[in-house]
Design an enzyme around this catalytic site. Structure first.
Site, PDB file in Angstrom:
ATOM      1  N   SER A 123       0.862  -1.176   0.000  1.00 34.41           N
ATOM      2  CA  SER A 123       0.000   0.000   0.000  1.00 34.41           C
ATOM      3  C   SER A 123       0.897   1.224   0.000  1.00 34.41           C
ATOM      4  O   SER A 123       2.114   1.111   0.134  1.00 34.41           O
ATOM      5  CB  SER A 123      -0.897   0.017   1.240  1.00 34.41           C
ATOM      6  OG  SER A 123      -1.779   1.127   1.223  1.00 34.41           O
ATOM      7  N   ARG A 372      -0.474  -3.790  -6.941  1.00 36.16           N
ATOM      8  CA  ARG A 372      -1.678  -4.388  -6.361  1.00 36.16           C
ATOM      9  C   ARG A 372      -2.901  -3.692  -6.924  1.00 36.16           C
ATOM     10  O   ARG A 372      -2.887  -2.488  -7.181  1.00 36.16           O
ATOM     11  CB  ARG A 372      -1.653  -4.230  -4.835  1.00 36.16           C
ATOM     12  CG  ARG A 372      -2.724  -5.034  -4.101  1.00 36.16           C
ATOM     13  CD  ARG A 372      -2.422  -6.507  -4.176  1.00 36.16           C
ATOM     14  NE  ARG A 372      -3.312  -7.322  -3.368  1.00 36.16           N
ATOM     15  CZ  ARG A 372      -4.463  -7.857  -3.798  1.00 36.16           C
ATOM     16  NH1 ARG A 372      -4.885  -7.616  -5.025  1.00 36.16           N
ATOM     17  NH2 ARG A 372      -5.183  -8.615  -3.013  1.00 36.16           N
ATOM     18  N   THR A 408      -7.103   1.313   4.652  1.00 36.50           N
ATOM     19  CA  THR A 408      -6.639   0.512   5.785  1.00 36.50           C
ATOM     20  C   THR A 408      -7.498   0.752   7.018  1.00 36.50           C
ATOM     21  O   THR A 408      -7.871  -0.196   7.723  1.00 36.50           O
ATOM     22  CB  THR A 408      -5.169   0.828   6.096  1.00 36.50           C
ATOM     23  OG1 THR A 408      -4.368   0.564   4.937  1.00 36.50           O
ATOM     24  CG2 THR A 408      -4.658  -0.026   7.243  1.00 36.50           C
ATOM     25  N   CYS A 570      -0.464  -6.158 -17.362  1.00 31.43           N
ATOM     26  CA  CYS A 570       0.204  -6.902 -16.291  1.00 31.43           C
ATOM     27  C   CYS A 570       1.466  -6.160 -15.860  1.00 31.43           C
ATOM     28  O   CYS A 570       2.303  -5.821 -16.693  1.00 31.43           O
ATOM     29  CB  CYS A 570       0.565  -8.307 -16.766  1.00 31.43           C
ATOM     30  SG  CYS A 570       1.564  -9.231 -15.565  1.00 31.43           S
ATOM     31  N   CYS A 595       4.421 -13.668 -11.283  1.00 33.31           N
ATOM     32  CA  CYS A 595       3.175 -13.063 -10.794  1.00 33.31           C
ATOM     33  C   CYS A 595       3.351 -12.458  -9.400  1.00 33.31           C
ATOM     34  O   CYS A 595       3.807 -13.132  -8.471  1.00 33.31           O
ATOM     35  CB  CYS A 595       2.070 -14.111 -10.770  1.00 33.31           C
ATOM     36  SG  CYS A 595       0.499 -13.505 -10.148  1.00 33.31           S
ATOM     37  N   CYS A 598      -1.296  -9.338  -8.122  1.00 36.51           N
ATOM     38  CA  CYS A 598      -2.034  -8.074  -8.116  1.00 36.51           C
ATOM     39  C   CYS A 598      -3.483  -8.253  -8.540  1.00 36.51           C
ATOM     40  O   CYS A 598      -4.311  -7.397  -8.254  1.00 36.51           O
ATOM     41  CB  CYS A 598      -1.337  -7.053  -9.008  1.00 36.51           C
ATOM     42  SG  CYS A 598      -1.524  -7.340 -10.785  1.00 36.51           S
ATOM     43  N   CYS A 601      -5.004  -8.983 -14.080  1.00 34.42           N
ATOM     44  CA  CYS A 601      -5.377  -9.765 -15.262  1.00 34.42           C
ATOM     45  C   CYS A 601      -6.782 -10.320 -15.138  1.00 34.42           C
ATOM     46  O   CYS A 601      -7.569 -10.308 -16.098  1.00 34.42           O
ATOM     47  CB  CYS A 601      -4.363 -10.892 -15.487  1.00 34.42           C
ATOM     48  SG  CYS A 601      -4.173 -12.033 -14.092  1.00 34.42           S
TER      49      CYS A 601
END
Length: 626
Positions: A123, A372, A408, A570, A595, A598, A601
């Site tokens: 984050s 993310r 958060t 991506c 990968c 996140c 895709c």
């Protein structure tokens, strides 16, 4: 499982990897694993085989699996939490606090797919401490890693060469007075320590792969993923079944676009009364900068260049105060963009060359990278939150305050409210007994809608969809100034989003390719060197967890119509189109080991043919305080 078994539970869970014959799990149908029934109609025997995962190719139809032991060890808890993020850990902590206050033993188990608590957490992050103050009022004395109070707020509209400053007036959503710049992975790790001190059982490295159901259809718990499956989908000699964790109620806090949450949406039709979720992708780097460029406590945000006015997004640059001159910077792009040639990663790299940004980074060193997806739908897109046997918490249903770029505090509060709703409903189970149905706790949704979380999200509900106008970014900013800053979101209407992000791409022939500058290796970088900084690693000899419902669709539709957008959206170089062996055409190659989890895709694929499922436990990025 009775409370007398509580101390041994941790060891039984790990021993379960070796126990094969205690209890058989009901098998889920392919639809429960995220495979649509229509996928079989798409099947093309002429396409090169890409997907070997059992969710697409069932093992009971594969002769290589004949005779393989498929029974699983099962264990009973009171509450199972999926995901050791801010929401899941806050829920677990609050449950144990309530149990301690009433001198009850409540077994709470948290499963987390990352190898370590916090290793998959990413984050910005600028933290609003309201929920933390409620959960652990003495967090300063406990040594919480909140070292950088915000001291300065800067907001800008960027043109290609210039900056237009925007005054940060009190009451605007981007005002960060009283907040802290944090490395969220470190805060999550610390929350895990607080949870363990209270007796919460944490199981990092165990990915929740399936939802289990009672005979009445209520959620029974989860099963962790199997291990020891070869890349071609066959069992290795080391194959072991995952383990079942049963509970009176299961809290799903997987984060944005959770793998199990997708199954639950379909199984219980949880999205029937809300709008489709809309998302963004957030990319982040951590740099060590020159000391003279370091301004601890400074928060900088921008909108505008390099994005056009019809592409939602912006940047952040936060100066941390953690003993060395660190800055965290990132770029967010709304996934409702229309040009298939857009690359969020390359927009991020281009942004760093802006004359207002580059001086901070020049002479510095990049030490971290990650990405993310983010929920941006707001209250319009929140699904039903409770169902028999389960609850959705945190960023899984989506409680992010979009104009604040903060989720958060709302995620943590949702976990706490879930715990407070669940605790009075928990039964005291007798030795070797187990419930025959999962608890339904609608009180959670009621308390959430009565809380400051809902009030906050309702007030900003129209800011994100207001950008869908002829003026785009600028029209949205005008709307925000009038209806939020002046009226505080009290307008008597609620704007709608434009539908699924996957439906927004235009065919490539209708769009202009974007020419991105080559990275200079000083401020901007290539994709693979960036992924290397994320610490991402997966067992190579396993089926790709980026599954395709139909292996022919990427070439026949995505490449043919949209020029293969997955190789651009991506942020980790997972997807690339390469020539076929005979050179007669192109094929999609999936580099699953890259990968970073996140989920972009799964969200943006215009054919909705990609289904992200969990890899073997502990695979993925190894973020260090991202």
């Amino acid at each position: 499982m009775t409370s007398t078994m509580f101390p041994a539970g941790r060891y039984w869970f790990h021993a379960g990897r070796c126990v094969r014959a205690l209890r058989r799990c009901p098998r889920l149908d392919p639809g429960a694993l995220g495979v649509r029934p229509t996928a079989r109609r798409w099947a093309s025997s002429d396409a090169p085989k890409i997907t070997t995962h059992y969710s697409i190719h069932p093992r009971d139809q594969d002769p290589r699996w004949e005779g393989t032991e498929m029974e699983r060890f099962a264990d009973q808890a009171d509450v199972v939490v999926v995901g050791a993020g801010p929401a899941g850990l806050s829920a677990a902590i609050r449950l144990k606090q309530l149990a301690l206050a009433e001198e009850r033993e409540v077994r709470v188990c948290v499963v987390e797919k990352a190898s370590q608590i916090g290793a998959h957490t990413l984050s910005g992050a600028c933290l609003e401490p309201s929920a933390l103050n409620e959960l652990l009022p003495d967090w300063k004395d406990r040594g919480a890693p909140l070292h950088t109070p915000v001291t300065e707020d800067i907001f800008s509209i960027l043109t290609e060469k210039h900056r237009i400053p925007v005054p940060m007036l009190p009451g605007l959503p981007m005002n960060n007075h009283g907040n802290y710049i944090v490395r969220l992975g470190n805060l999550v790790r610390w929350l895990g320590e607080q949870a363990e001190e209270l007796g919460v059982e944490l199981y990092p490295g165990y990915a929740a792969a399936e939802v289990l159901f009672h005979e009445d259809g209520s959620v029974k718990g989860i099963a962790t993923n199997d291990v020891g499956i070869a890349k071609d989908g066959s069992p290795k000699d080391t194959f072991e079944r995952g383990m079942e964790l049963h509970a009176q109620v299961t809290l799903f806090g997987e984060g944005c676009h959770g793998h199990l949450a997708k199954q639950l949406y379909r199984h219980f039709n949880l999205r029937q009364n809300c709008e489709p979720q809309t998302y963004a992708i957030g990319l982040k780097e951590v740099w060590v900068v020159r000391p003279e460029k370091w301004r601890p406590g400074r928060v900088e945000h921008s909108v505008g260049w390099p994005l056009n006015r019809h592409t939602y997004g912006g940047s952040f640059l936060y100066h941390l105060n953690e003993g060395e001159p660190l800055v965290a910077l990132g770029f967010v792009v709304g996934l409702d963009y229309s040009n298939p040639y857009l690359s969020p990663f390359r927009e991020f790299q281009r942004w760093k060359h802006h004359p207002f940004v580059a001086p901070t980074l020049e002479g510095g060193e990049r030490i971290g990278y990650g990405a993310r997806a983010l929920n941006e739908g707001g209250v319009q897109s929140i699904p039903e939150l409770t169902f028999p046997g389960g609850i959705l918490i945190g960023c899984s249903p989506g409680f992010m305050n979009v104009p604040k770029i903060k989720g958060t505090h709302t995620a943590m509060k949702s976990g706490m409210l879930a715990a407070e709703a669940v605790f009075p409903r928990l039964a005291v189970l007798e030795e070797d007994s187990a419930p025959s149905a999962g608890l339904h706790v609608p009180e959670y949704a009621e308390s959430l809608k009565a809380s400051w979380v809902w009030k906050e999200l309702h007030a900003v509900r129209n800011i994100r969809p207001s950008f869908h106008n002829y003026l785009g970014l600028y029209g949205g900013m005008v709307y925000t100034g009038i209806f939020y800053w002046i009226l505080r979101g009290k307008e008597p209407w609620t704007l709608k989003h434009c539908g699924l992000d996957s439906d927004q791409l235009k065919p490539a022939k209708e769009c202009t390719p974007i020419e991105y500058p080559r990275p200079d290796g000083k401020l901007s970088f290539d994709l693979l060197s960036s992924v290397a900084l994320s610490g991402t690693n997966h067992e190579g000899d396993q089926p790709a967890h980026l599954t395709l419902r139909d292996d022919s669709v990427p070439v026949e539709r995505n490449l043919a119509i949209y020029d293969g957008p997955e190789q651009r959206f991506c942020p980790a170089g997972v997807y690339e189109y390469v020539p076929t062996d005979d050179g007669a055409g192109m094929r999609l190659q999936i580099n699953a080991q890259n990968c970073v989890h996140c989920k972009t895709c799964d969200i943006k694929d215009p054919s909705q043919n990609i289904n992200w499922v969990v890899p073997e436990g502990s695979g993925g990025p190894a973020y260090n305080g991202m």
